[in-house]
Write a protein that holds these residues in place. Structure first.
Motif, PDB file in Angstrom:
ATOM      1  N   LEU A  57     -55.549  -1.104 -23.989  1.00  0.00           N
ATOM      2  CA  LEU A  57     -56.934  -0.712 -24.237  1.00  0.00           C
ATOM      3  C   LEU A  57     -57.294   0.519 -23.406  1.00  0.00           C
ATOM      4  CD1 LEU A  57     -59.651  -1.120 -25.546  1.00  0.00           C
ATOM      5  CD2 LEU A  57     -60.175  -2.867 -23.829  1.00  0.00           C
ATOM      6  N   ILE A  58     -56.835   0.552 -22.173  1.00  0.00           N
ATOM      7  CA  ILE A  58     -57.098   1.725 -21.338  1.00  0.00           C
ATOM      8  C   ILE A  58     -56.508   2.981 -21.977  1.00  0.00           C
ATOM      9  CG2 ILE A  58     -56.558   2.831 -19.130  1.00  0.00           C
ATOM     10  CD1 ILE A  58     -56.679   0.094 -17.830  1.00  0.00           C
ATOM     11  N   ALA A  59     -55.278   2.867 -22.492  1.00  0.00           N
ATOM     12  CA  ALA A  59     -54.629   4.012 -23.127  1.00  0.00           C
ATOM     13  C   ALA A  59     -55.414   4.491 -24.341  1.00  0.00           C
ATOM     14  CB  ALA A  59     -53.203   3.643 -23.526  1.00  0.00           C
ATOM     15  N   ALA A  60     -55.918   3.553 -25.147  1.00  0.00           N
ATOM     16  CA  ALA A  60     -56.682   3.927 -26.336  1.00  0.00           C
ATOM     17  C   ALA A  60     -58.005   4.576 -25.951  1.00  0.00           C
ATOM     18  CB  ALA A  60     -56.930   2.700 -27.210  1.00  0.00           C
ATOM     19  N   LEU A  61     -58.668   4.044 -24.943  1.00  0.00           N
ATOM     20  CA  LEU A  61     -59.940   4.618 -24.494  1.00  0.00           C
ATOM     21  C   LEU A  61     -59.745   6.028 -23.948  1.00  0.00           C
ATOM     22  CD1 LEU A  61     -61.369   1.442 -22.734  1.00  0.00           C
ATOM     23  CD2 LEU A  61     -62.451   2.603 -24.662  1.00  0.00           C
ATOM     24  N   GLU A  62     -58.697   6.215 -23.174  1.00  0.00           N
ATOM     25  CA  GLU A  62     -58.458   7.537 -22.602  1.00  0.00           C
ATOM     26  C   GLU A  62     -58.022   8.533 -23.664  1.00  0.00           C
ATOM     27  OE1 GLU A  62     -55.703   6.872 -19.443  1.00  0.00           O
ATOM     28  OE2 GLU A  62     -57.275   6.187 -18.050  1.00  0.00           O
ATOM     29  N   ARG A  63     -57.253   8.073 -24.644  1.00  0.00           N
ATOM     30  CA  ARG A  63     -56.855   8.953 -25.742  1.00  0.00           C
ATOM     31  C   ARG A  63     -58.057   9.430 -26.528  1.00  0.00           C
ATOM     32  NH1 ARG A  63     -53.615   6.925 -31.172  1.00  0.00           N
ATOM     33  NH2 ARG A  63     -54.000   8.793 -32.421  1.00  0.00           N
ATOM     34  N   THR A  64     -59.030   8.547 -26.715  1.00  0.00           N
ATOM     35  CA  THR A  64     -60.216   8.892 -27.490  1.00  0.00           C
ATOM     36  C   THR A  64     -61.226   9.670 -26.652  1.00  0.00           C
ATOM     37  OG1 THR A  64     -59.843   6.776 -28.576  1.00  0.00           O
ATOM     38  CG2 THR A  64     -61.854   7.914 -29.139  1.00  0.00           C
ATOM     39  N   GLY A  65     -61.131   9.581 -25.336  1.00  0.00           N
ATOM     40  CA  GLY A  65     -62.018  10.343 -24.480  1.00  0.00           C
ATOM     41  C   GLY A  65     -63.245   9.612 -24.011  1.00  0.00           C
ATOM     42  N   TYR A  66     -63.271   8.285 -24.146  1.00  0.00           N
ATOM     43  CA  TYR A  66     -64.450   7.528 -23.730  1.00  0.00           C
ATOM     44  C   TYR A  66     -64.439   7.260 -22.224  1.00  0.00           C
ATOM     45  CZ  TYR A  66     -65.042   6.324 -28.662  1.00  0.00           C
ATOM     46  OH  TYR A  66     -65.202   6.380 -30.008  1.00  0.00           O
ATOM     47  N   PRO A  67     -65.553   7.497 -21.546  1.00  0.00           N
ATOM     48  CA  PRO A  67     -65.690   6.917 -20.208  1.00  0.00           C
ATOM     49  C   PRO A  67     -65.888   5.410 -20.350  1.00  0.00           C
ATOM     50  CG  PRO A  67     -67.732   7.973 -20.864  1.00  0.00           C
ATOM     51  CD  PRO A  67     -66.731   8.265 -21.954  1.00  0.00           C
ATOM     52  N   TRP A  68     -65.380   4.626 -19.416  1.00  0.00           N
ATOM     53  CA  TRP A  68     -65.478   3.179 -19.545  1.00  0.00           C
ATOM     54  C   TRP A  68     -65.581   2.548 -18.153  1.00  0.00           C
ATOM     55  CZ3 TRP A  68     -61.571   0.348 -17.233  1.00  0.00           C
ATOM     56  CH2 TRP A  68     -60.408   1.053 -16.929  1.00  0.00           C
ATOM     57  N   ARG A  69     -65.992   1.299 -18.134  1.00  0.00           N
ATOM     58  CA  ARG A  69     -66.122   0.563 -16.883  1.00  0.00           C
ATOM     59  C   ARG A  69     -65.787  -0.900 -17.135  1.00  0.00           C
ATOM     60  NH1 ARG A  69     -71.531   1.437 -13.551  1.00  0.00           N
ATOM     61  NH2 ARG A  69     -70.641   3.524 -13.710  1.00  0.00           N
ATOM     62  N   GLY A  70     -64.888  -1.441 -16.318  1.00  0.00           N
ATOM     63  CA  GLY A  70     -64.525  -2.849 -16.439  1.00  0.00           C
ATOM     64  C   GLY A  70     -65.415  -3.717 -15.567  1.00  0.00           C
ATOM     65  N   THR A  71     -65.659  -4.931 -16.027  1.00  0.00           N
ATOM     66  CA  THR A  71     -66.507  -5.839 -15.260  1.00  0.00           C
ATOM     67  C   THR A  71     -66.145  -7.280 -15.557  1.00  0.00           C
ATOM     68  OG1 THR A  71     -68.796  -6.428 -14.724  1.00  0.00           O
ATOM     69  CG2 THR A  71     -68.289  -5.981 -17.034  1.00  0.00           C
ATOM     70  N   ASN A  72     -66.461  -8.160 -14.608  1.00  0.00           N
ATOM     71  CA  ASN A  72     -66.393  -9.603 -14.812  1.00  0.00           C
ATOM     72  C   ASN A  72     -67.766 -10.250 -14.676  1.00  0.00           C
ATOM     73  OD1 ASN A  72     -63.582  -9.918 -15.284  1.00  0.00           O
ATOM     74  ND2 ASN A  72     -63.196  -9.630 -13.103  1.00  0.00           N
ATOM     75  N   LYS A  73     -68.815  -9.423 -14.490  1.00  0.00           N
ATOM     76  CA  LYS A  73     -70.168  -9.925 -14.285  1.00  0.00           C
ATOM     77  C   LYS A  73     -71.084  -9.371 -15.375  1.00  0.00           C
ATOM     78  CE  LYS A  73     -69.556 -10.296  -9.283  1.00  0.00           C
ATOM     79  NZ  LYS A  73     -70.058  -9.876  -7.943  1.00  0.00           N
ATOM     80  N   LEU A  74     -71.048 -10.016 -16.529  1.00  0.00           N
ATOM     81  CA  LEU A  74     -71.782  -9.508 -17.681  1.00  0.00           C
ATOM     82  C   LEU A  74     -73.288  -9.633 -17.524  1.00  0.00           C
ATOM     83  CD1 LEU A  74     -69.500 -10.874 -20.525  1.00  0.00           C
ATOM     84  CD2 LEU A  74     -69.551  -8.585 -19.560  1.00  0.00           C
ATOM     85  N   GLU A  75     -73.734 -10.600 -16.750  1.00  0.00           N
ATOM     86  CA  GLU A  75     -75.176 -10.817 -16.648  1.00  0.00           C
ATOM     87  C   GLU A  75     -75.887  -9.663 -15.942  1.00  0.00           C
ATOM     88  OE1 GLU A  75     -73.110 -12.671 -13.158  1.00  0.00           O
ATOM     89  OE2 GLU A  75     -72.886 -12.650 -15.343  1.00  0.00           O
ATOM     90  N   THR A  76     -75.161  -8.903 -15.101  1.00  0.00           N
ATOM     91  CA  THR A  76     -75.781  -7.789 -14.386  1.00  0.00           C
ATOM     92  C   THR A  76     -75.263  -6.433 -14.843  1.00  0.00           C
ATOM     93  OG1 THR A  76     -74.111  -7.922 -12.632  1.00  0.00           O
ATOM     94  CG2 THR A  76     -76.139  -9.199 -12.328  1.00  0.00           C
TER      95      THR A  76
END
Length: 227
Positions: free
Chosen positions: A15-34
């Motif tokens: 998924l990281i490879a696909a996001l970087e190929r497409t050019g999206y900034p992204w952020r991973g999280t385990n705390k969806l409520e905040t």
């Protein structure tokens, strides 16, 4: 561009490879409520929930939490394994698109672009507009009279081919080779089926945009030499 929220963290390498190929900034999280509150000025551009490491039930729960926290307008892609398909928890309408794992990098890339749009060229997107139809050839989005059309990839490609050449008539054989490719072994009925589906999605008011030319094939819009 606002980042895409990915759950869970750490994000899977494919998924990281696909996001970087497409050019999206992204952020991973385990705390969806905040998570939605952690990005100011516009929030997140979309969200991706993967069941690759957490399982289908937790992925669906995470999707529900995102919907509750960020609202139904947030585009959401869920990644699930083949064995998850058909399970009752996946019947919930909590995501916009689903991708079956494992999948090829090109398929994942295409789904990202179709749901979130290209990140680096948003201001130069090309739109094909004719009558009530609008096609964005960079984001793979389509609408009729302002109503979004939920098209499959091949429905979109066929419509784009015809709509970019309004008034011209194409035989089924030309459409098969131009849209599906020379290596496609399906018969002419494939074109007929896709035209029928497109007309149904257009609705009765706009179905006439896809015209049948008897004993020849199909065209989009009025003929070039009509009075």
């Amino acid at each position: 561009m606002d980042p895409i929220l990915c759950y869970p963290d750490p994000v899977q390498p494919e998924l990281i490879a696909a996001l970087e190929r497409t050019g999206y900034p992204w952020r991973g999280t385990n705390k969806l409520e905040t998570a939605p509150a952690s990005v100011p000025q516009g929030g997140y551009a979309g969200s991706i929930v993967s069941a690759a490491s957490v399982g289908a039930a937790e992925a669906i729960d995470a999707s529900r939490a995102l919907r509750k926290a960020a609202g139904p307008a947030l585009p959401l892609l869920i990644l699930v394994k083949l064995e998850h398909i058909g399970r009752s928890e996946l019947a919930e309408d909590v995501f916009n698109d689903v991708c079956i794992l494992p999948c090829s990098p090109s398929e994942l890339h295409l789904r990202l672009v179709r749901l979130f749009g290209p990140a680096r060229r948003q201001q130069s997107s090309e739109v094909i507009a004719h009558d009530a139809l609008a096609l964005n050839t960079e984001t793979y989005q389509a609408s009729i009279a302002g109503r979004p059309l939920n098209l499959t990839y091949m429905e979109y490609e066929l419509l784009k081919f015809l709509a970019s050449r309004p008034g011209r008539v194409f035989t089924r054989e030309v459409l098969l080779s131009s849209v599906w490719g020379y290596e496609y072994f399906g018969g002419a009925r494939t074109v007929d089926v896709h035209i029928r589906r497109l007309r149904a999605k257009f609705g009765e008011e706009h179905a006439h945009l896809l015209q049948t030319v008897r004993s020849v094939g199909y065209r989009f819009g009025a003929p070039k030499w009509s009075s």
